[in-house]
Design an enzyme around this catalytic site. Structure first.
Site, PDB file in Angstrom:
ATOM      1  N   LYS A  56      11.911 -19.652 -34.883  1.00  0.00           N
ATOM      2  CA  LYS A  56      11.258 -19.549 -33.580  1.00  0.00           C
ATOM      3  C   LYS A  56       9.775 -19.810 -33.802  1.00  0.00           C
ATOM      4  O   LYS A  56       9.104 -19.043 -34.495  1.00  0.00           O
ATOM      5  CB  LYS A  56      11.476 -18.151 -32.995  1.00  0.00           C
ATOM      6  CG  LYS A  56      10.675 -17.899 -31.724  1.00  0.00           C
ATOM      7  CD  LYS A  56      10.874 -16.490 -31.210  1.00  0.00           C
ATOM      8  CE  LYS A  56       9.698 -16.049 -30.361  1.00  0.00           C
ATOM      9  NZ  LYS A  56       9.801 -14.659 -29.925  1.00  0.00           N
ATOM     10  N   GLY A 102       5.270  -8.205 -24.889  1.00  0.00           N
ATOM     11  CA  GLY A 102       5.157  -6.757 -24.962  1.00  0.00           C
ATOM     12  C   GLY A 102       4.737  -6.083 -23.684  1.00  0.00           C
ATOM     13  O   GLY A 102       4.515  -4.872 -23.662  1.00  0.00           O
ATOM     14  N   GLY A 149       8.130 -10.472 -22.367  1.00  0.00           N
ATOM     15  CA  GLY A 149       7.743  -9.869 -21.105  1.00  0.00           C
ATOM     16  C   GLY A 149       8.873  -9.220 -20.325  1.00  0.00           C
ATOM     17  O   GLY A 149       8.623  -8.512 -19.360  1.00  0.00           O
ATOM     18  N   THR A 192      10.299  -5.455 -27.058  1.00  0.00           N
ATOM     19  CA  THR A 192       9.500  -4.304 -26.633  1.00  0.00           C
ATOM     20  C   THR A 192      10.222  -3.453 -25.599  1.00  0.00           C
ATOM     21  O   THR A 192      10.101  -2.218 -25.606  1.00  0.00           O
ATOM     22  CB  THR A 192       8.143  -4.781 -26.078  1.00  0.00           C
ATOM     23  OG1 THR A 192       7.485  -5.524 -27.109  1.00  0.00           O
ATOM     24  CG2 THR A 192       7.268  -3.618 -25.644  1.00  0.00           C
TER      25      THR A 192
END
Lengths: 64, 256
Positions: free
Chosen positions: B96, B157, B184, B206
């Site tokens: 990634k 995050g 997000g 997150t």
């Protein structure tokens, strides 16, 4: 001296395999870069560190 | 639904939930992977410490595809270097790409990402670039050999959800590669919404790491992603901009 992960260490003349063992790394859990080139695991025994080498030893950690 | 597979780099996955492994205890990883039903887990590459007792690889169940990221890279050259080191760790050729110059919003540098994608795809990597959802850049990434595109929903995050929804929608419509919403996504409902729109998968880290009960939240995300996928495949019903449309017969009322 050999610069390993940002620190100058007295590791010249050791092979990569010898250094990893002496320092307590599991060779199967790290990757090694020497002077900007990846050292393949098969060459750890044959690759000898020299004065002035810059070495990075990395592993996986948690991340996104 | 049997044949509904996510294909990335020639490999077929049943799960459409890509799980991050950052910011939580190694001891929770196995439960998180299991409860998420995840088949792909992201990792980061960092300088190794000597004498480390625990290694994350010992905590990830066998059979899971590892997706190392290039976090920490500030340009294409650094991303390529980290990707090569990741591959040398011997856990496959998925990567990634994550390139950031900005430490406040952690927004990806799209142009450097295209450069890194091109180099790494030529070297045989299966490249999943994290990107700001820009259609022209997504097309450049396709041409550069990306295996998927990973547009952000909101800053990393932030748990703010599909802030970029309209633009992700454009990518889903126009790009033939899997569009994986990354960054997000804070709640299962947001992941579900992304899947209903036709996203190929959702990545979350997150949202789980900051949840009260991480494995339970992993399970909630799995269900939401599955629900969103089913809804997408079923074809979401139309919306009325004005007025109403009764679900009941408009005849036979009990009146004159």
């Amino acid at each position: 001296m050999v610069k390993i992960n940002g620190k100058n260490l007295d590791a010249a003349k050791k092979t990569v395999a010898e250094y990893l063992t002496d320092a307590g790394f599991d060779p199967l859990r790290v990757a090694v870069e020497r002077n900007g080139e990846i050292v393949p695991r098969a060459l750890y025994d044959k690759t000898r560190l020299c004065d002035g080498d810059v070495v990075e030893i990395v592993g996986f950690v948690g991340g996104g | 639904m049997e044949k509904d597979k996510l294909i990335i780099g020639g490999r077929a996955f049943t799960s459409r939930f890509i799980l991050g492994s950052g910011k939580y205890s190694l001891n929770l990883i196995e439960a998180a992977v299991k409860d998420a039903g995840a088949e792909i887990v992201t990792l980061a590459v960092r300088r190794a410490n000597t004498g480390e007792q625990e290694n994350i690889l010992d905590f990830i169940p066998k059979g899971v595809t590892l997706l190392p990221n290039t976090s920490g890279a500030r340009d294409a050259g650094e991303a390529v270097r980290i990707a090569r080191l990741a591959r040398a760790l011997g856990c496959g050729d998925f990567v990634k790409i994550e390139i950031m110059r900005d430490s406040k919003y952690l927004l990806p540098d799209n142009s450097e990402t295209v450069k890194a994608t091109e180099i790494l795809a030529k070297e045989g990597f299966t490249v999943l670039p994290y990107m700001y959802p820009d259609l022209n850049v997504a097309r450049d990434l396709v041409n550069a050999g990306a295996a998927a595109v990973m547009p952000l929903g909101a800053p990393i995050g932030s748990n703010r959800g599909l802030v970029t929804k309209e633009f992700i929608g454009i990518l889903i419509e126009e790009i033939d590669l899997p569009v994986i919403v990354d960054a997000g996504i804070g709640r299962p409902s947001q992941a579900c919404e992304a899947m209903e729109m036709g996203a190929a998968a959702v990545m979350a880290n997150t949202a789980l790491a900051t949840a009260g009960n991480l494995p339970a939240m992993a399970s909630a995300f799995r269900l939401a992603i599955e629900a969103g996928r089913k809804a997408y495949l079923a074809g979401v019903g139309r919306e009325l901009v004005r007025g109403a449309s009764s679900s009941d017969p408009l005849t036979g009322f009990l009146r004159d």
